[in-house]
Design a protein around this motif. Structure first.
Motif, PDB file in Angstrom:
ATOM      1  N   PHE A 125     -18.468 -20.868  -6.006  1.00 48.14           N
ATOM      2  CA  PHE A 125     -18.838 -21.606  -7.217  1.00 48.14           C
ATOM      3  C   PHE A 125     -17.633 -21.775  -8.127  1.00 48.14           C
ATOM      4  CE2 PHE A 125     -20.407 -21.268 -11.697  1.00 48.14           C
ATOM      5  CZ  PHE A 125     -20.947 -22.536 -11.786  1.00 48.14           C
ATOM      6  N   LEU A 126     -16.831 -20.717  -8.279  1.00 48.14           N
ATOM      7  CA  LEU A 126     -15.645 -20.796  -9.123  1.00 48.14           C
ATOM      8  C   LEU A 126     -14.606 -21.737  -8.518  1.00 48.14           C
ATOM      9  CD1 LEU A 126     -15.264 -17.021 -10.076  1.00 48.14           C
ATOM     10  CD2 LEU A 126     -16.328 -18.848 -11.418  1.00 48.14           C
ATOM     11  N   MET A 127     -14.514 -21.756  -7.197  1.00 46.44           N
ATOM     12  CA  MET A 127     -13.553 -22.637  -6.536  1.00 46.44           C
ATOM     13  C   MET A 127     -13.926 -24.109  -6.692  1.00 46.44           C
ATOM     14  SD  MET A 127     -10.997 -21.020  -5.439  1.00 46.44           S
ATOM     15  CE  MET A 127     -10.264 -22.327  -4.442  1.00 46.44           C
ATOM     16  N   GLU A 128     -15.208 -24.384  -6.942  1.00 51.26           N
ATOM     17  CA  GLU A 128     -15.610 -25.773  -7.161  1.00 51.26           C
ATOM     18  C   GLU A 128     -14.911 -26.362  -8.385  1.00 51.26           C
ATOM     19  OE1 GLU A 128     -19.835 -25.784  -7.449  1.00 51.26           O
ATOM     20  OE2 GLU A 128     -20.171 -25.254  -5.348  1.00 51.26           O
ATOM     21  N   VAL A 138     -11.921 -25.847  -9.112  1.00 49.79           N
ATOM     22  CA  VAL A 138     -10.520 -26.078  -8.723  1.00 49.79           C
ATOM     23  C   VAL A 138     -10.396 -27.173  -7.681  1.00 49.79           C
ATOM     24  CG1 VAL A 138      -8.449 -25.015  -7.739  1.00 49.79           C
ATOM     25  CG2 VAL A 138      -9.952 -23.671  -9.234  1.00 49.79           C
ATOM     26  N   THR A 139     -11.299 -27.201  -6.711  1.00 51.83           N
ATOM     27  CA  THR A 139     -11.115 -28.076  -5.547  1.00 51.83           C
ATOM     28  C   THR A 139     -12.056 -29.277  -5.493  1.00 51.83           C
ATOM     29  OG1 THR A 139     -12.662 -26.732  -4.243  1.00 51.83           O
ATOM     30  CG2 THR A 139     -10.324 -26.108  -4.189  1.00 51.83           C
ATOM     31  N   HIS A 140     -13.104 -29.288  -6.283  1.00 51.86           N
ATOM     32  CA  HIS A 140     -14.092 -30.361  -6.182  1.00 51.86           C
ATOM     33  C   HIS A 140     -13.932 -31.341  -7.352  1.00 51.86           C
ATOM     34  CE1 HIS A 140     -17.936 -32.190  -5.099  1.00 51.86           C
ATOM     35  NE2 HIS A 140     -18.229 -32.208  -6.398  1.00 51.86           N
ATOM     36  N   PRO A 141     -13.862 -32.670  -7.114  1.00 49.84           N
ATOM     37  CA  PRO A 141     -14.069 -33.349  -5.819  1.00 49.84           C
ATOM     38  C   PRO A 141     -12.782 -33.834  -5.153  1.00 49.84           C
ATOM     39  CG  PRO A 141     -14.395 -34.909  -7.602  1.00 49.84           C
ATOM     40  CD  PRO A 141     -13.978 -33.604  -8.252  1.00 49.84           C
ATOM     41  N   PHE A 142     -11.600 -33.632  -5.776  1.00 45.41           N
ATOM     42  CA  PHE A 142     -10.380 -34.295  -5.308  1.00 45.41           C
ATOM     43  C   PHE A 142      -9.400 -33.371  -4.591  1.00 45.41           C
ATOM     44  CE2 PHE A 142     -11.529 -36.880  -9.174  1.00 45.41           C
ATOM     45  CZ  PHE A 142     -11.984 -37.980  -8.476  1.00 45.41           C
ATOM     46  N   GLY A 143      -9.807 -32.132  -4.335  1.00 46.41           N
ATOM     47  CA  GLY A 143      -8.890 -31.223  -3.659  1.00 46.41           C
ATOM     48  C   GLY A 143      -8.053 -30.419  -4.647  1.00 46.41           C
ATOM     49  N   LYS A 144      -7.428 -29.369  -4.142  1.00 40.75           N
ATOM     50  CA  LYS A 144      -6.764 -28.404  -5.019  1.00 40.75           C
ATOM     51  C   LYS A 144      -5.556 -28.965  -5.758  1.00 40.75           C
ATOM     52  CE  LYS A 144      -3.992 -26.502  -1.213  1.00 40.75           C
ATOM     53  NZ  LYS A 144      -3.670 -25.287  -0.430  1.00 40.75           N
ATOM     54  N   TRP A 145      -4.926 -30.027  -5.227  1.00 35.86           N
ATOM     55  CA  TRP A 145      -3.720 -30.552  -5.867  1.00 35.86           C
ATOM     56  C   TRP A 145      -4.021 -31.291  -7.169  1.00 35.86           C
ATOM     57  CZ3 TRP A 145      -0.008 -27.999  -3.991  1.00 35.86           C
ATOM     58  CH2 TRP A 145       0.021 -27.648  -2.641  1.00 35.86           C
ATOM     59  N   LEU A 146      -5.269 -31.644  -7.365  1.00 36.16           N
ATOM     60  CA  LEU A 146      -5.677 -32.280  -8.626  1.00 36.16           C
ATOM     61  C   LEU A 146      -6.627 -31.357  -9.399  1.00 36.16           C
ATOM     62  CD1 LEU A 146      -6.268 -35.989  -7.509  1.00 36.16           C
ATOM     63  CD2 LEU A 146      -4.397 -35.089  -8.896  1.00 36.16           C
ATOM     64  N   PHE A 147      -6.318 -30.052  -9.357  1.00 35.84           N
ATOM     65  CA  PHE A 147      -7.229 -29.081  -9.970  1.00 35.84           C
ATOM     66  C   PHE A 147      -7.446 -29.280 -11.476  1.00 35.84           C
ATOM     67  CE2 PHE A 147      -3.143 -26.959 -10.528  1.00 35.84           C
ATOM     68  CZ  PHE A 147      -3.253 -26.381 -11.782  1.00 35.84           C
ATOM     69  N   PRO A 148      -6.467 -29.787 -12.265  1.00 31.38           N
ATOM     70  CA  PRO A 148      -6.782 -30.011 -13.695  1.00 31.38           C
ATOM     71  C   PRO A 148      -7.886 -31.052 -13.887  1.00 31.38           C
ATOM     72  CG  PRO A 148      -4.422 -29.956 -13.358  1.00 31.38           C
ATOM     73  CD  PRO A 148      -5.038 -30.054 -12.003  1.00 31.38           C
ATOM     74  N   MET A 162     -13.720 -32.412 -14.782  1.00 33.04           N
ATOM     75  CA  MET A 162     -14.901 -33.114 -14.285  1.00 33.04           C
ATOM     76  C   MET A 162     -16.042 -32.138 -13.993  1.00 33.04           C
ATOM     77  SD  MET A 162     -13.388 -36.130 -11.832  1.00 33.04           S
ATOM     78  CE  MET A 162     -15.044 -36.766 -11.579  1.00 33.04           C
ATOM     79  N   LYS A 163     -15.708 -30.994 -13.399  1.00 35.13           N
ATOM     80  CA  LYS A 163     -16.736 -30.004 -13.090  1.00 35.13           C
ATOM     81  C   LYS A 163     -17.323 -29.401 -14.367  1.00 35.13           C
ATOM     82  CE  LYS A 163     -19.142 -27.244 -10.422  1.00 35.13           C
ATOM     83  NZ  LYS A 163     -20.269 -27.753  -9.606  1.00 35.13           N
ATOM     84  N   LEU A 164     -16.460 -29.179 -15.358  1.00 33.02           N
ATOM     85  CA  LEU A 164     -16.935 -28.635 -16.631  1.00 33.02           C
ATOM     86  C   LEU A 164     -17.889 -29.612 -17.309  1.00 33.02           C
ATOM     87  CD1 LEU A 164     -16.661 -26.255 -18.606  1.00 33.02           C
ATOM     88  CD2 LEU A 164     -14.801 -27.519 -19.728  1.00 33.02           C
ATOM     89  N   PHE A 180     -26.092 -18.000 -13.498  1.00 34.36           N
ATOM     90  CA  PHE A 180     -26.270 -16.663 -12.921  1.00 34.36           C
ATOM     91  C   PHE A 180     -26.504 -16.747 -11.418  1.00 34.36           C
ATOM     92  CE2 PHE A 180     -29.277 -13.400 -11.471  1.00 34.36           C
ATOM     93  CZ  PHE A 180     -28.526 -12.252 -11.697  1.00 34.36           C
ATOM     94  N   TYR A 181     -27.411 -17.641 -10.997  1.00 32.19           N
ATOM     95  CA  TYR A 181     -27.701 -17.760  -9.561  1.00 32.19           C
ATOM     96  C   TYR A 181     -26.552 -18.415  -8.803  1.00 32.19           C
ATOM     97  CZ  TYR A 181     -32.386 -15.862  -9.387  1.00 32.19           C
ATOM     98  OH  TYR A 181     -33.456 -14.993  -9.404  1.00 32.19           O
ATOM     99  N   SER A 182     -25.816 -19.297  -9.458  1.00 34.01           N
ATOM    100  CA  SER A 182     -24.630 -19.883  -8.813  1.00 34.01           C
ATOM    101  C   SER A 182     -23.618 -18.801  -8.478  1.00 34.01           C
ATOM    102  CB  SER A 182     -23.996 -20.930  -9.728  1.00 34.01           C
ATOM    103  OG  SER A 182     -24.863 -22.020  -9.952  1.00 34.01           O
ATOM    104  N   LEU A 183     -23.383 -17.891  -9.417  1.00 33.27           N
ATOM    105  CA  LEU A 183     -22.449 -16.795  -9.186  1.00 33.27           C
ATOM    106  C   LEU A 183     -23.027 -15.774  -8.202  1.00 33.27           C
ATOM    107  CD1 LEU A 183     -21.227 -16.248 -12.854  1.00 33.27           C
ATOM    108  CD2 LEU A 183     -19.887 -17.185 -10.959  1.00 33.27           C
ATOM    109  N   LYS A 184     -24.333 -15.528  -8.289  1.00 31.18           N
ATOM    110  CA  LYS A 184     -24.959 -14.539  -7.412  1.00 31.18           C
ATOM    111  C   LYS A 184     -24.983 -15.001  -5.966  1.00 31.18           C
ATOM    112  CE  LYS A 184     -29.300 -12.033  -6.655  1.00 31.18           C
ATOM    113  NZ  LYS A 184     -30.691 -11.810  -7.148  1.00 31.18           N
ATOM    114  N   VAL A 185     -25.317 -16.258  -5.733  1.00 30.61           N
ATOM    115  CA  VAL A 185     -25.479 -16.768  -4.366  1.00 30.61           C
ATOM    116  C   VAL A 185     -24.161 -17.263  -3.781  1.00 30.61           C
ATOM    117  CG1 VAL A 185     -26.623 -18.525  -2.945  1.00 30.61           C
ATOM    118  CG2 VAL A 185     -27.885 -17.385  -4.788  1.00 30.61           C
ATOM    119  N   LYS A 186     -23.414 -18.036  -4.568  1.00 31.83           N
ATOM    120  CA  LYS A 186     -22.187 -18.633  -4.027  1.00 31.83           C
ATOM    121  C   LYS A 186     -20.932 -17.854  -4.378  1.00 31.83           C
ATOM    122  CE  LYS A 186     -23.144 -22.834  -5.674  1.00 31.83           C
ATOM    123  NZ  LYS A 186     -23.086 -24.294  -5.884  1.00 31.83           N
TER     124      LYS A 186
END
Length: 263
Positions: A166-169, A171-181, A186-188, A156-162
């Motif tokens: 937070f959702l883009m993390e 897709v893009t974290h940690p290897f950049g958007k081209w490795l979003f799968p 990894m983020k999940l 809740f606070y991740s969505l409220k503050v960031k």
């Protein structure tokens, strides 16, 4: 030989039945909707005791040098506040009360683990209960339930503050958007590990402590329980405090991660 073997197997069966009886919950209903009544009673009782203790201390607050319960509670509050200050950036009015509640509630539920294993169950079962487990945190439902509540607050606070960051993390974290799968997986896993690390650590330690007390109670005559149980109790006091502390600190850290940018 057959008599000895038969006697030994009967002893093992009695041992197994004793342990099984003590780790079986007093349950109402069947299947997914079953409710562990003993867990509900002990967790609610622990919460009520904390509230009543707080009310009692509040009425007796005096100026100057505190004493007794007031002094002890002030030390705990200062300890929690220091951990919040050290681990949480900025200020959020919910963090310290949340951390204090988690610490006190878990500690008190854990504390029932050092009470003789047959005392509370024996009293309640004499009133008609089929089984009774006095340690609520040794029931997986409580540690995981608390962990899920903390995790929900973190999300809740991740969505409220960031927000979208937070959702883009995912897709893009940690290897950049081209490795979003790969990033998404990894983020999940990283996010799901938070409630699992909170709940399973607490459950595992308290369930193991409960089993050791049961082994001591069954294998040692009742008049020697203190001999076998005292050394473990001294060590286990550290365990129950440490587990409450770890759950509290991880709650603060996860909340800090919720309001802090990854980049």
């Amino acid at each position: 030989m057959s008599d000895g073997s038969s006697h030994g197997s009967q002893g093992q069966e009695a041992h197994g039945n004793y342990i099984e009886h003590h780790i079986t919950n007093w349950t109402f209903g069947d299947g997914f909707w079953a409710i562990n009544l003993d867990t509900m009673i002990m967790s609610i009782l622990s919460g009520l005791l904390i509230i009543l203790l707080g009310k009692y201390i509040q009425k007796g607050i005096t100026e100057g040098v505190p004493s007794g319960l007031q002094n002890g509670m002030e030390m705990i509050v200062e300890f929690v506040n220091k951990n919040v200050t050290d681990n949480f950036p900025g200020h959020n009015p919910i963090i310290a009360p949340m951390a204090l509640t988690v610490f006190l509630w878990i500690f008190l539920m854990n504390f029932f683990d050092i009470i003789p294993v047959d005392l509370i169950p024996g009293m309640v079962e004499s009133l008609g209960a089929d089984n009774f487990r006095a340690v609520a945190t040794a029931d997986l439902n409580v540690p995981m339930g608390m962990a899920i509540v903390v995790f929900g607050t973190v999300v809740f606070y991740s969505l409220k503050v960031k927000g979208s960051e937070f959702l883009m993390e995912f897709v893009t974290h940690p290897f950049g958007k081209w490795l979003f799968p790969v990033n998404f997986i990894m983020k999940l896993v990283e996010e799901l590990a938070k409630p699992l690390s909170l709940g399973l650590r607490l459950f595992g330690n308290l369930f193991a402590g409960e089993l050791i007390y049961l082994l001591i109670a069954f294998m040692v005559p009742w008049w020697l329980h203190w001999v076998g149980g005292l050394p473990w109790t001294i060590f286990h006091v550290l365990v129950i405090v440490l587990q409450a502390f770890i759950f509290m600190v991880l709650t603060i850290v996860y909340m800090a991660m919720a309001v802090t940018s990854e980049h």
